[in-house]
Design an enzyme around this catalytic site. Structure first.
Site, PDB file in Angstrom:
ATOM      1  N   LYS A  22       0.847  -1.207   0.000  1.00  0.00           N
ATOM      2  CA  LYS A  22       0.000   0.000   0.000  1.00  0.00           C
ATOM      3  C   LYS A  22       0.878   1.252   0.000  1.00  0.00           C
ATOM      4  O   LYS A  22       0.670   2.165  -0.791  1.00  0.00           O
ATOM      5  CB  LYS A  22      -0.877   0.011   1.237  1.00  0.00           C
ATOM      6  CG  LYS A  22      -1.527   1.360   1.545  1.00  0.00           C
ATOM      7  CD  LYS A  22      -2.415   1.343   2.760  1.00  0.00           C
ATOM      8  CE  LYS A  22      -1.696   1.593   4.048  1.00  0.00           C
ATOM      9  NZ  LYS A  22      -1.428   2.985   4.406  1.00  0.00           N
ATOM     10  N   ASN A  23       1.900   1.266   0.859  1.00  0.00           N
ATOM     11  CA  ASN A  23       2.689   2.496   1.045  1.00  0.00           C
ATOM     12  C   ASN A  23       3.694   2.747  -0.066  1.00  0.00           C
ATOM     13  O   ASN A  23       4.340   3.791  -0.086  1.00  0.00           O
ATOM     14  CB  ASN A  23       3.365   2.483   2.417  1.00  0.00           C
ATOM     15  CG  ASN A  23       2.348   2.600   3.537  1.00  0.00           C
ATOM     16  OD1 ASN A  23       1.172   2.869   3.279  1.00  0.00           O
ATOM     17  ND2 ASN A  23       2.771   2.386   4.755  1.00  0.00           N
ATOM     18  N   ARG A  92      -4.425  10.845   4.538  1.00  0.00           N
ATOM     19  CA  ARG A  92      -3.308  11.789   4.693  1.00  0.00           C
ATOM     20  C   ARG A  92      -2.350  11.718   3.509  1.00  0.00           C
ATOM     21  O   ARG A  92      -1.824  12.730   3.050  1.00  0.00           O
ATOM     22  CB  ARG A  92      -2.574  11.477   5.984  1.00  0.00           C
ATOM     23  CG  ARG A  92      -1.295  12.240   6.170  1.00  0.00           C
ATOM     24  CD  ARG A  92      -0.582  11.840   7.440  1.00  0.00           C
ATOM     25  NE  ARG A  92       0.783  12.297   7.445  1.00  0.00           N
ATOM     26  CZ  ARG A  92       1.166  13.529   7.743  1.00  0.00           C
ATOM     27  NH1 ARG A  92       0.253  14.432   8.034  1.00  0.00           N
ATOM     28  NH2 ARG A  92       2.420  13.875   7.730  1.00  0.00           N
ATOM     29  N   CYS A 116      -4.550  12.508  12.224  1.00  0.00           N
ATOM     30  CA  CYS A 116      -5.334  11.272  12.216  1.00  0.00           C
ATOM     31  C   CYS A 116      -5.198  10.698  13.619  1.00  0.00           C
ATOM     32  O   CYS A 116      -4.566  11.285  14.491  1.00  0.00           O
ATOM     33  CB  CYS A 116      -4.809  10.318  11.167  1.00  0.00           C
ATOM     34  SG  CYS A 116      -3.215   9.695  11.620  1.00  0.00           S
ATOM     35  N   ARG A 121       0.488  14.843  13.121  1.00  0.00           N
ATOM     36  CA  ARG A 121       1.042  14.598  11.785  1.00  0.00           C
ATOM     37  C   ARG A 121       0.983  15.852  10.906  1.00  0.00           C
ATOM     38  O   ARG A 121       0.312  15.900   9.895  1.00  0.00           O
ATOM     39  CB  ARG A 121       0.299  13.413  11.129  1.00  0.00           C
ATOM     40  CG  ARG A 121       0.450  12.162  11.983  1.00  0.00           C
ATOM     41  CD  ARG A 121      -0.254  10.973  11.403  1.00  0.00           C
ATOM     42  NE  ARG A 121       0.517  10.436  10.288  1.00  0.00           N
ATOM     43  CZ  ARG A 121       0.067   9.429   9.528  1.00  0.00           C
ATOM     44  NH1 ARG A 121      -1.106   8.912   9.740  1.00  0.00           N
ATOM     45  NH2 ARG A 121       0.787   8.977   8.533  1.00  0.00           N
ATOM     46  N   PRO A 122       1.714  16.912  11.331  1.00  0.00           N
ATOM     47  CA  PRO A 122       1.764  18.143  10.516  1.00  0.00           C
ATOM     48  C   PRO A 122       2.479  17.885   9.179  1.00  0.00           C
ATOM     49  O   PRO A 122       2.978  16.778   8.933  1.00  0.00           O
ATOM     50  CB  PRO A 122       2.576  19.082  11.390  1.00  0.00           C
ATOM     51  CG  PRO A 122       3.410  18.219  12.239  1.00  0.00           C
ATOM     52  CD  PRO A 122       2.590  17.004  12.499  1.00  0.00           C
ATOM     53  N   ASP A 124       4.742  20.346   8.112  1.00  0.00           N
ATOM     54  CA  ASP A 124       5.716  21.455   8.103  1.00  0.00           C
ATOM     55  C   ASP A 124       6.989  21.117   7.330  1.00  0.00           C
ATOM     56  O   ASP A 124       7.557  21.972   6.644  1.00  0.00           O
ATOM     57  CB  ASP A 124       6.061  21.881   9.534  1.00  0.00           C
ATOM     58  CG  ASP A 124       6.548  20.702  10.382  1.00  0.00           C
ATOM     59  OD1 ASP A 124       5.940  19.625  10.292  1.00  0.00           O
ATOM     60  OD2 ASP A 124       7.540  20.858  11.120  1.00  0.00           O
ATOM     61  N   ASP A 307       5.174   0.823  12.095  1.00  0.00           N
ATOM     62  CA  ASP A 307       3.952   0.179  11.617  1.00  0.00           C
ATOM     63  C   ASP A 307       3.823  -1.243  12.113  1.00  0.00           C
ATOM     64  O   ASP A 307       2.744  -1.823  12.046  1.00  0.00           O
ATOM     65  CB  ASP A 307       3.898   0.182  10.085  1.00  0.00           C
ATOM     66  CG  ASP A 307       3.869   1.584   9.534  1.00  0.00           C
ATOM     67  OD1 ASP A 307       4.325   1.795   8.403  1.00  0.00           O
ATOM     68  OD2 ASP A 307       3.408   2.489  10.267  1.00  0.00           O
ATOM     69  N   ARG A 400      -8.504  -0.568   4.892  1.00  0.00           N
ATOM     70  CA  ARG A 400      -7.664   0.441   4.220  1.00  0.00           C
ATOM     71  C   ARG A 400      -6.330  -0.161   3.799  1.00  0.00           C
ATOM     72  O   ARG A 400      -5.716   0.281   2.848  1.00  0.00           O
ATOM     73  CB  ARG A 400      -7.368   1.595   5.187  1.00  0.00           C
ATOM     74  CG  ARG A 400      -8.562   2.396   5.594  1.00  0.00           C
ATOM     75  CD  ARG A 400      -8.161   3.625   6.359  1.00  0.00           C
ATOM     76  NE  ARG A 400      -7.193   4.437   5.593  1.00  0.00           N
ATOM     77  CZ  ARG A 400      -6.752   5.612   6.008  1.00  0.00           C
ATOM     78  NH1 ARG A 400      -7.148   6.095   7.165  1.00  0.00           N
ATOM     79  NH2 ARG A 400      -5.902   6.297   5.277  1.00  0.00           N
TER      80      ARG A 400
HETATM   81  C1  EPZ Z   1       4.256   7.048   6.098  1.00  0.00           C
HETATM   82  O1  EPZ Z   1       3.448   8.059   6.680  1.00  0.00           O
HETATM   83  C2  EPZ Z   1       3.397   5.798   6.080  1.00  0.00           C
HETATM   84  N1  EPZ Z   1       2.193   6.048   5.277  1.00  0.00           N
HETATM   85  C3  EPZ Z   1       2.997   5.427   7.507  1.00  0.00           C
HETATM   86  O2  EPZ Z   1       2.281   4.204   7.449  1.00  0.00           O
HETATM   87  C4  EPZ Z   1       4.270   5.202   8.324  1.00  0.00           C
HETATM   88  O3  EPZ Z   1       3.914   4.935   9.667  1.00  0.00           O
HETATM   89  C5  EPZ Z   1       5.145   6.461   8.271  1.00  0.00           C
HETATM   90  O4  EPZ Z   1       5.426   6.794   6.897  1.00  0.00           O
HETATM   91  C6  EPZ Z   1       6.458   6.283   9.004  1.00  0.00           C
HETATM   92  O5  EPZ Z   1       7.158   5.211   8.445  1.00  0.00           O
HETATM   93  C7  EPZ Z   1       2.290   5.970   3.929  1.00  0.00           C
HETATM   94  O6  EPZ Z   1       3.349   5.716   3.383  1.00  0.00           O
HETATM   95  C8  EPZ Z   1       1.014   6.216   3.167  1.00  0.00           C
HETATM   96  P1  EPZ Z   1       6.169  10.567   8.145  1.00  0.00           P
HETATM   97  P2  EPZ Z   1       3.940   9.605   6.662  1.00  0.00           P
HETATM   98  O7  EPZ Z   1       5.997  11.816   7.342  1.00  0.00           O
HETATM   99  O8  EPZ Z   1       4.680   9.877   5.401  1.00  0.00           O
HETATM  100  C9  EPZ Z   1       6.134  13.733  11.646  1.00  0.00           C
HETATM  101  C10 EPZ Z   1       0.500   2.741   7.861  1.00  0.00           C
HETATM  102  O9  EPZ Z   1       0.174   2.208   8.922  1.00  0.00           O
HETATM  103  N2  EPZ Z   1       6.096  14.743  10.558  1.00  0.00           N
HETATM  104  O10 EPZ Z   1       7.417   9.781   7.994  1.00  0.00           O
HETATM  105  O11 EPZ Z   1       2.766  10.433   7.002  1.00  0.00           O
HETATM  106  C11 EPZ Z   1       4.827  12.984  11.728  1.00  0.00           C
HETATM  107  O12 EPZ Z   1       3.907  13.710  12.532  1.00  0.00           O
HETATM  108  C12 EPZ Z   1       0.903   4.201   7.864  1.00  0.00           C
HETATM  109  O13 EPZ Z   1       0.574   2.165   6.765  1.00  0.00           O
HETATM  110  C13 EPZ Z   1       6.204  16.092  10.884  1.00  0.00           C
HETATM  111  O14 EPZ Z   1       6.332  16.452  12.055  1.00  0.00           O
HETATM  112  O15 EPZ Z   1       4.956   9.581   7.880  1.00  0.00           O
HETATM  113  C14 EPZ Z   1       5.232  11.687  12.378  1.00  0.00           C
HETATM  114  O16 EPZ Z   1       5.270  11.863  13.788  1.00  0.00           O
HETATM  115  C15 EPZ Z   1       0.674   4.872   9.199  1.00  0.00           C
HETATM  116  N3  EPZ Z   1       6.150  17.015   9.895  1.00  0.00           N
HETATM  117  C16 EPZ Z   1       6.661  11.463  11.852  1.00  0.00           C
HETATM  118  O17 EPZ Z   1       7.105  12.732  11.349  1.00  0.00           O
HETATM  119  C17 EPZ Z   1       6.024  16.654   8.576  1.00  0.00           C
HETATM  120  O18 EPZ Z   1       6.004  17.550   7.697  1.00  0.00           O
HETATM  121  C18 EPZ Z   1       6.721  10.447  10.705  1.00  0.00           C
HETATM  122  O19 EPZ Z   1       5.892  10.935   9.678  1.00  0.00           O
HETATM  123  C19 EPZ Z   1       5.912  15.286   8.254  1.00  0.00           C
HETATM  124  C20 EPZ Z   1       5.963  14.345   9.261  1.00  0.00           C
END
Ligand code: EPZ
Length: 418
Positions: A22-23, A92, A116, A121-122, A124, A307, A400
């Site tokens: 999926k990811n 998201r 979510c 999950r900002p 920024d 995950d 999902r």
């Molecule tokens: C991806 O989410 C995956 N989703 C998530 O899988 C996975 O848990 C995550 O990466 C971490 O490996 C998809 O690929 C669709 P991040 P993503 O940006 O990209 C913070 C599942 O179960 N952050 O790496 O949203 C954020 O809040 C899902 O399949 C900021 O602060 O994850 C989080 O605490 C859940 N600012 C951390 O970084 C930003 O601009 C990791 O987020 C972006 C992220």
């Protein structure tokens, strides 16, 4: 409320085939916004998030059809620059359309993605990255309005945190920028490498994916591709934990063993036997010996995946008399499955980012509520060994991310009722 009854205890046996990731599929489908011509993406799992992404691509002017795990997409020269609110807010990952729309149109209006269940999950890091490329950003009426001042030029940017989504958004933007871009402190997940391989097959020049620095030479345009998505490493971990908790014996097919070393190492340390038959076939079994508790913390790849922690927690909850701990360093609220597991008789204490698990002899069936995708999988896994009928509510969460989840589990010996 959608619900599923899982009957326990059972012992899983047989063979299961892992679906496409999926990811990996979500960013690759979204990356087709960058392409002209017809693309064919194969090994795409049949999931509600995939169908949402297809609707999103159609809303932006592309043609997209899903049949038999294959998505056929016809690119467009007239990419619409506004992404619809109702599609962005319930997934998201759809914020990933910002980079490709900007790259093609120079202007994008994307709803600010809701947080979510697992955290605020900002975005920024995405937005600061866009600013490094000279993009003007305003947030108004719940939309992020992004505008380039003329041609987008290659830039340098170091991410504050190796965000998977921010890395993907910036890779897609830089692919069509003029000149060289260097992205540092990027995510190294396999899904990053899969996106890079897809972009390069479409004519981009992305080097270094899988390391902490990605270098991109912009190209004037990208063309259609035929591309297979990698296996789903989180689905793989989910079935491994399900077999482990039932002390079963299963062969998993179409996996990628190199991408799941985190869960393989931990389950071996607990005491399960995992045999890598070849690089896409894995055999897990239990020889009756003592199982031990473990202490793990989640980290960006190649560390233990965030995950996978919920499903592993169910396994550790059933190692009688053993104490384990899981520290969640990636998301601030990813222990919502703990209360539900405790309702089933588990003995888990949460203190901030750390969960301490005191293994018990058995779990008792109960009515429980899924709160997010992986926590929901953890509850289903626990229901496989709980005595009696466990009623799982809000099962839309697992639809999902898990293709044909009841069908695959039934083939392994699980029993459900509706
Ligand atoms: C991806 O989410 C995956 N989703 C998530 O899988 C996975 O848990 C995550 O990466 C971490 O490996 C998809 O690929 C669709 P991040 P993503 O940006 O990209 C913070 C599942 O179960 N952050 O790496 O949203 C954020 O809040 C899902 O399949 C900021 O602060 O994850 C989080 O605490 C859940 N600012 C951390 O970084 C930003 O601009 C990791 O987020 C972006 C992220």
């Amino acid at each position: 409320m959608s619900k599923l009854v899982v009957k326990g205890p059972v012992r899983l046996e047989g063979r299961v085939r892992i679906s496409g990731a999926k990811n990996a599929a979500l960013p690759i489908l979204i990356a087709t916004i960058l392409l002209k011509g017809e693309s064919v993406i194969t090994n795409v799992p049949n999931l509600t998030d995939i169908m949402t992404t297809i609707r999103l691509l159609r809303s932006l002017g592309l043609k997209a059809e899903f049949t038999n795990n294959t998505v056929t997409i016809m690119g467009t020269n007239d990419v619409r620059h506004i992404a619809p609110y109702e599609l962005i807010t319930n997934m998201r990952a759809s914020f990933l359309v910002a980079g490709p729309i900007l790259a093609r149109v120079g202007f994008a209006k994307v709803p600010y993605p809701g947080g979510c269940a697992i955290g605020t999950r900002p975005v920024d890091i995405h937005l600061n990255g866009f600013r490094a490329f000279g993009i003007d950003i305003r947030v108004e009426h719940g939309f992020v309005v992004l505008k380039s001042n003329g041609k987008i030029r290659g830039s340098k940017y170091t991410l504050d945190f190796p965000s998977v989504g921010a890395t993907q958004n910036l890779m897609m933007l830089a692919s069509l920028a003029e000149g060289t871009s260097v992205l540092k402190n990027v995510a190294k997940e396999p899904e990053i490498e899969d996106l890079a391989a897809f972009l390069n097959q479409a004519g981009a020049n992305v080097q270094g994916a899988g390391t902490d620095t990605i270098r991109i030479e912009g190209v004037p345009e990208m063309i259609n591709v035929n591309y297979p998505v990698i296996p789903d490493r989180i689905e793989t971990a989910t079935y491994l934990c399900a077999v482990a908790i039932t002390r079963g014996d299963v062969i998993l097919e179409k996996v990628n063993t190199a991408q799941i070393q985190d869960i393989i190492k931990v389950l071996r340390k607990v005491g399960y036997t995992l045999e890598e038959i070849d690089d896409e076939t894995l055999h897990i079994s239990y020889d009756g010996g003592d199982l031990k508790g473990v202490n793990i913390k989640t980290e960006p790849f190649p560390g233990f995946s965030t995950d996978n922690q919920a499903m592993l927690m169910s396994v550790l909850a059933m190692i009688d008399g053993e104490k384990s701990s899981i520290t969640e360093t990636i998301f601030e609220n990813r222990f919502m499955h703990v209360n539900e597991l405790n309702r089933m008789g588990a003995n888990i204490e949460v203190d901030g980012r750390k969960a301490v698990i005191h293994g018990v002899r058995n779990l008792s069936s109960s009515a429980v509520k899924m709160m997010d995708l992986r926590g929901g999988a953890a509850l289903l896994i626990a229901g496989l060994v709980a005595d009696g009928d466990t009623v799982l509510y809000n099962t839309y969460h697992i639809l999902r991310g898990y293709e044909d989840i009841t069908g695959k589990f039934i083939k392994l010996g699980a029993k459900f009722a509706h």
